[in-house]
Design a protein around this motif. Structure first.
Motif, PDB file in Angstrom:
ATOM      1  N   LYS A   1       0.614   5.557 -13.072  1.00 43.98           N
ATOM      2  CA  LYS A   1       1.767   5.872 -12.270  1.00 43.98           C
ATOM      3  C   LYS A   1       3.196   5.638 -12.819  1.00 43.98           C
ATOM      4  O   LYS A   1       4.098   6.474 -12.533  1.00 43.98           O
ATOM      5  CB  LYS A   1       1.692   5.188 -10.986  1.00 43.98           C
ATOM      6  CG  LYS A   1       0.222   5.813 -10.058  1.00 43.98           C
ATOM      7  CD  LYS A   1       0.302   5.150  -8.810  1.00 43.98           C
ATOM      8  CE  LYS A   1      -1.211   5.408  -7.806  1.00 43.98           C
ATOM      9  NZ  LYS A   1      -0.989   5.295  -6.617  1.00 43.98           N
ATOM     10  N   ILE A   2       3.334   4.571 -13.629  1.00 40.66           N
ATOM     11  CA  ILE A   2       4.578   4.366 -14.259  1.00 40.66           C
ATOM     12  C   ILE A   2       4.763   5.582 -15.464  1.00 40.66           C
ATOM     13  O   ILE A   2       6.010   6.067 -15.460  1.00 40.66           O
ATOM     14  CB  ILE A   2       4.534   3.048 -15.093  1.00 40.66           C
ATOM     15  CG1 ILE A   2       4.557   1.980 -14.029  1.00 40.66           C
ATOM     16  CG2 ILE A   2       5.583   2.768 -16.084  1.00 40.66           C
ATOM     17  CD1 ILE A   2       4.020   0.410 -14.616  1.00 40.66           C
TER      18      ILE A   2
ATOM     19  N   ALA B   1      -1.625   1.475 -11.579  1.00 44.79           N
ATOM     20  CA  ALA B   1      -0.232   1.189 -12.033  1.00 44.79           C
ATOM     21  C   ALA B   1       0.090   1.923 -13.155  1.00 44.79           C
ATOM     22  O   ALA B   1       1.413   2.541 -13.387  1.00 44.79           O
ATOM     23  CB  ALA B   1       0.206  -0.027 -11.569  1.00 44.79           C
TER      24      ALA B   1
ATOM     25  N   CYS C   1       5.994   8.493 -13.532  1.00 47.97           N
ATOM     26  CA  CYS C   1       7.564   8.608 -12.944  1.00 47.97           C
ATOM     27  C   CYS C   1       8.348   8.500 -13.881  1.00 47.97           C
ATOM     28  O   CYS C   1       9.474   8.979 -14.016  1.00 47.97           O
ATOM     29  CB  CYS C   1       7.736   6.845 -12.321  1.00 47.97           C
ATOM     30  SG  CYS C   1       6.734   6.916 -10.863  1.00 47.97           S
TER      31      CYS C   1
ATOM     32  N   SER D   1       4.674   5.133  -4.745  1.00 50.80           N
ATOM     33  CA  SER D   1       3.214   4.787  -4.920  1.00 50.80           C
ATOM     34  C   SER D   1       2.948   3.776  -6.062  1.00 50.80           C
ATOM     35  O   SER D   1       1.926   3.111  -5.993  1.00 50.80           O
ATOM     36  CB  SER D   1       2.679   6.373  -5.435  1.00 50.80           C
ATOM     37  OG  SER D   1       1.282   6.415  -5.581  1.00 50.80           O
ATOM     38  N   THR D   2       3.851   3.826  -6.888  1.00 45.19           N
ATOM     39  CA  THR D   2       3.645   3.024  -8.150  1.00 45.19           C
ATOM     40  C   THR D   2       3.843   1.504  -7.485  1.00 45.19           C
ATOM     41  O   THR D   2       3.051   0.540  -7.843  1.00 45.19           O
ATOM     42  CB  THR D   2       4.684   2.947  -9.220  1.00 45.19           C
ATOM     43  OG1 THR D   2       4.512   4.451  -9.615  1.00 45.19           O
ATOM     44  CG2 THR D   2       4.212   2.187 -10.355  1.00 45.19           C
TER      45      THR D   2
END
Length: 168
Positions: free
Chosen positions: A138-139, A135, A142, A115-116
């Motif tokens: 999302k980082i 992003a 993760c 997804s990232t």
């Protein structure tokens, strides 16, 4: 246990402890964002960014504190039989069941990385009026999941040592 495994567990514990303690301060950031939103609305100029910024801050707080929460044992556990077992038996059962947690977190990390990457490829933005890039959050997700996987591996190493009768 080999010294390098002991060092690995200590490093993971130290990193997750520090990041967890640091992420606690995100509640102050969240409070500041929400306070700004309230003050701005009182003066008739509601900012467009505060709701999503509050959501991103809460996600960061939650995910980055996940490994620290695991480390402290603040996770929910079914204690029907577990509490009656000896520490050695608990460690043996935990050494087996931790694989389910690592698998689950691994699937989340795999999806998160995809997804990232997608968010970077297309420059994905939120559909709100503010339209921030997705992003960065999302980082953070993760990274938080990766830290939880590392903490789970540290638990596995510790549980194997305890199940074998070794002190860690």
């Amino acid at each position: 246990m080999p010294n390098w495994l002991i060092a690995f567990v200590k490093i993971i514990d130290a990193v997750n402890y520090r990041i967890g303690r640091l992420s606690m301060y995100l509640l102050f950031v969240l409070s500041g964002v929400l306070l700004w939103s309230i003050i701005a609305k009182a003066f008739g100029r509601p900012p467009l960014w505060t709701q999503e910024m509050a959501q991103f801050t809460m996600v960061s707080y939650f995910v980055m504190g996940g490994a620290y929460s695991l480390q402290l044992g603040a996770n929910v556990r079914m204690d029907l039989l577990y509490g009656r077992w000896s520490p050695r038996k608990r460690a043996a059962v935990d050494a087996v069941t931790v694989f389910a947690m690592i698998f689950f977190l691994g699937v989340i990390l795999w999806g998160g990385i995809e997804s990232t990457a997608y968010a970077f490829e297309i420059g994905e933005r939120s559909r709100s009026v503010w339209r921030p890039y997705l992003a960065p959050v999302k980082i953070i997700i993760c990274l938080g999941v990766f830290l939880m996987i590392l903490q789970s591996i540290a638990f596995l190493i510790r549980d194997i040592a305890l199940a074998r009768g070794e002190e860690f």
